[in-house]
Design a protein around this motif. Structure first.
Motif, PDB file in Angstrom:
ATOM      1  N   LEU A  49       3.815  10.159  16.202  1.00  0.00           N
ATOM      2  CA  LEU A  49       3.633   9.447  14.933  1.00  0.00           C
ATOM      3  C   LEU A  49       4.012   7.984  15.128  1.00  0.00           C
ATOM      4  O   LEU A  49       5.102   7.683  15.603  1.00  0.00           O
ATOM      5  CB  LEU A  49       4.500  10.070  13.836  1.00  0.00           C
ATOM      6  CG  LEU A  49       4.623   9.278  12.527  1.00  0.00           C
ATOM      7  CD1 LEU A  49       3.285   9.235  11.794  1.00  0.00           C
ATOM      8  CD2 LEU A  49       5.703   9.885  11.635  1.00  0.00           C
ATOM      9  N   ILE A 109      -1.415   9.005  14.036  1.00  0.00           N
ATOM     10  CA  ILE A 109      -0.920  10.188  14.745  1.00  0.00           C
ATOM     11  C   ILE A 109      -1.871  10.548  15.880  1.00  0.00           C
ATOM     12  O   ILE A 109      -3.055  10.223  15.849  1.00  0.00           O
ATOM     13  CB  ILE A 109      -0.750  11.414  13.812  1.00  0.00           C
ATOM     14  CG1 ILE A 109      -2.087  11.792  13.165  1.00  0.00           C
ATOM     15  CG2 ILE A 109       0.307  11.161  12.771  1.00  0.00           C
ATOM     16  CD1 ILE A 109      -2.022  13.103  12.396  1.00  0.00           C
ATOM     17  N   VAL A 120      -0.114  15.370   7.239  1.00  0.00           N
ATOM     18  CA  VAL A 120       0.715  14.172   7.101  1.00  0.00           C
ATOM     19  C   VAL A 120       1.073  14.055   5.627  1.00  0.00           C
ATOM     20  O   VAL A 120       0.191  14.145   4.758  1.00  0.00           O
ATOM     21  CB  VAL A 120      -0.021  12.901   7.570  1.00  0.00           C
ATOM     22  CG1 VAL A 120       0.908  11.697   7.529  1.00  0.00           C
ATOM     23  CG2 VAL A 120      -0.570  13.092   8.971  1.00  0.00           C
ATOM     24  N   ALA A 200       4.709  14.066   9.748  1.00  0.00           N
ATOM     25  CA  ALA A 200       3.536  14.695  10.357  1.00  0.00           C
ATOM     26  C   ALA A 200       3.950  16.032  10.942  1.00  0.00           C
ATOM     27  O   ALA A 200       5.040  16.176  11.520  1.00  0.00           O
ATOM     28  CB  ALA A 200       2.949  13.802  11.436  1.00  0.00           C
TER      29      ALA A 200
END
Length: 203
Positions: A49, A109, A120, A200
């Motif tokens: 992330l 991501i 997310v 995430a």
């Protein structure tokens, strides 16, 4: 007796000579064996992330003075503001009650999961004045995310599902952060601070 022995010797020599002139291919038969190996490559499940650790939103305004039409204000030693006219600022001078904010490309991501996708999500706080003792606040009525390269085109919401897109390093999923600021309880100038968290998770 001697002649018989000599004949046997000659016969043996002839036989050996015959063996020595035979082609080598006639002596060896090729032998071949093969086997098949089943190979399994197991890829790791991982997630990366990218995000900004700090963002500064700086609003600006223009100060001015304006002449009010109507009866002039009069003041005496005993009466202040002796007038029937009310001074009032326009809506544009006071400012809006709210503002919709989009932070473009605020997160990205990449990685691998068993489904090839991830979720997310975002949560956050209001922004409170940093001055000690202040009660001024900028409310946030909603945090949201948006991405244009999700599972089925554009996706929006507080939680979105997006593609992870493999390990090539150049196909990460990028998205925006959205929020609506509410100034109903904003009574002071200066810095107001809060935070939001992006999470995430592979699925």
């Amino acid at each position: 007796m001697k002649s018989n022995k000599t004949l046997r010797t000659l016969a043996l020599g002839a036989a050996l000579l015959g063996l020595s002139v035979m082609p080598s291919t006639a002596m060896a038969t090729p032998v071949s064996q093969s086997g098949t190996t089943t190979t399994t490559v197991t890829m790791p499940e991982y997630l990366v992330l990218h995000y900004y650790s700090a963002v500064a939103l700086n609003f600006s305004a223009t100060s001015s003075s304006a002449s009010q039409t109507g009866s002039p204000l009069s003041a005496t030693w005993t009466t202040l503001g002796d007038t029937s006219t009310t001074l009032a600022a326009s809506a544009t001078e006071v400012g809006p009650t709210s503002a919709n904010i989009t932070l473009k490309n605020a997160w990205a991501i990449a990685g691998l999961s068993s489904s090839g996708t991830a979720t997310v999500s975002i949560t956050g706080t209001d922004f409170s004045a940093t001055r000690v003792g202040s009660t001024s606040k900028i409310g946030v009525t909603g945090y949201g995310l948006a991405s244009t390269n999700g599972v089925s085109g554009a996706v929006t919401g507080a939680t979105v599902t997006t593609l992870l897109r493999g390990v090539t390093g150049q196909t990460q999923t990028v998205g925006d952060v959205k929020m609506t600021l509410n100034f109903s309880n904003t009574t002071e100038s200066g810095a107001h601070a809060g935070s939001f968290t992006i999470t995430a998770q592979t699925i």
